[in-house]
Design a protein around this motif. Sequence first.
Motif, mmCIF file in Angstrom:
data_model
loop_
_atom_site.group_PDB
_atom_site.id
_atom_site.type_symbol
_atom_site.label_atom_id
_atom_site.label_comp_id
_atom_site.label_asym_id
_atom_site.label_seq_id
_atom_site.Cartn_x
_atom_site.Cartn_y
_atom_site.Cartn_z
ATOM 1 N N SER A 104 118.441 100.935 114.218
ATOM 2 C CA SER A 104 117.714 101.889 113.393
ATOM 3 C C SER A 104 118.508 102.317 112.164
ATOM 4 O O SER A 104 119.737 102.365 112.183
ATOM 5 C CB SER A 104 117.347 103.134 114.213
ATOM 6 O OG SER A 104 116.489 102.800 115.280
ATOM 7 N N LYS A 113 114.252 104.638 111.511
ATOM 8 C CA LYS A 113 113.274 103.563 111.619
ATOM 9 C C LYS A 113 113.926 102.311 112.202
ATOM 10 O O LYS A 113 115.038 101.960 111.804
ATOM 11 C CB LYS A 113 112.683 103.236 110.242
ATOM 12 C CG LYS A 113 111.946 104.392 109.585
ATOM 13 C CD LYS A 113 111.453 103.989 108.207
ATOM 14 C CE LYS A 113 110.712 105.143 107.530
ATOM 15 N NZ LYS A 113 110.251 104.753 106.172
ATOM 16 N N PRO A 114 113.225 101.611 113.110
ATOM 17 C CA PRO A 114 113.794 100.376 113.669
ATOM 18 C C PRO A 114 113.592 99.193 112.722
ATOM 19 O O PRO A 114 112.500 98.989 112.187
ATOM 20 C CB PRO A 114 112.994 100.187 114.960
ATOM 21 C CG PRO A 114 111.663 100.812 114.663
ATOM 22 C CD PRO A 114 111.945 101.973 113.743
ATOM 23 N N SER A 136 108.563 99.923 112.466
ATOM 24 C CA SER A 136 108.038 101.185 112.990
ATOM 25 C C SER A 136 106.625 100.998 113.532
ATOM 26 O O SER A 136 105.744 100.460 112.847
ATOM 27 C CB SER A 136 108.012 102.243 111.877
ATOM 28 O OG SER A 136 109.309 102.527 111.411
#
Length: 425
Positions: free
Chosen positions: A132, A136-137, A114
């Motif tokens: 994700s 959130k990645p 993130s």
Amino acid sequence: MTTRRTTTAAAAIVLTVGLTGCSGFTGGGDDAAADTITFTTWASESEQDSFEKLAAQFEAEHDGATVDLKIVPYDQMFSNIDAQLSTGDAPDVFRVDYGNLGVYSSQGQLLDLSGQLDDEDSFQPAMLEAVSFDGKPYGVPHQTDVSALLVNTDLATAAGVTDLPTSQEDAWTWDEFADVSAKLRASLPAEQYPFVVNWQQGGTPRWLSWLFQAGGNVLEEDGTTPAVDSPEGEEALAFTQSFFTQQWVPPTSSVKSTSYADTLFGEQTTAMAFVGSFLVPELADTDFEWTAVPMPVDERGATDLGGNALVATADTDQPELATEFVNFMASADAMTEFCAATNELPTRTDIDASSIDFAVRPDVMPVFVDQATTIQPSDVKQLTSPYLAEISVGLQDQLEAAFTQNQSVDDTLSALDQSIAQATR
């Protein structure tokens, strides 16, 4: 998925890319190990060559940094990663297909990126969704590949099939595809078949492309409630079951088969084959003419979510360097170079895939580029569910029963929903 047979020629190769440098990280002497990251991946021959070149370029641009590149066979990749994660010896960075990424991110095993992704807005929304979890990645979408339909033009012409679609706008409907298949069945000898679908073994989730085409879903919006047992699911299953009852596909090409679609097509056992773009180089030297056309459409177009992400492990000792590396690999220039060499597709909106100079059969690649536009974020969310691996086990069992044991559509859908419910508890 760019997974099957991409490493048969790369049995347990371990490579360390040499050290060069010009800017970025400092190192040398006793500090050299501190600026080393390990990167583990499987790779085809063209992928391995590209990874080596790009790792060397990264080193040249980051003074004192070293990339320890390890190439392993795909069938060993994740058993190795799982064991290394459990002992704290995992690589700093590794490659993972989108379908498996959710398993690792949902268990806190990947580095949260993130606020650390370069040009985050330049990635396709569907591909950002693919990396994700809970918004959130946990990786960078490095590349994708999708399936389209390859056609043996001589066999098609002999069957009177000469009007081949070239884009999503004129793609065959399911009814038109059935008509083409019937013509081929009537024209071909008994030992040849109209087509083959690439849903064997780990490719079983590719059946979901047909479900999505019918307008259906495998999970409801909550991500846990089964949604397959539906009118759309009934339509998709009945249609795909007919592939076997109509003898349009080889009886040995079901989801548990070890006979893969590209092999059967290359041997001319089938006149058409659903094949991912990453396999185009392997079919380039066939002794017959073939082209690519879009997958059929029903309520909408759809395809599989192939390709892979690059992720950093949560416990890496080099989070800054690992983040720099995955960002570099997913940069516009590096991604363009990688995709051109491997016949894979970019995940960035600032790369015009239609302008990439693909190394092999560039004439058919526009069909794959166009096909990729049918992937919707809702598809990606389901295909990257942390439950997908377990869902796939039930999917394989029930589809095999429907395709090879004549299990009814109603019984199959009911059993599928039950297995999905158990997987998502």
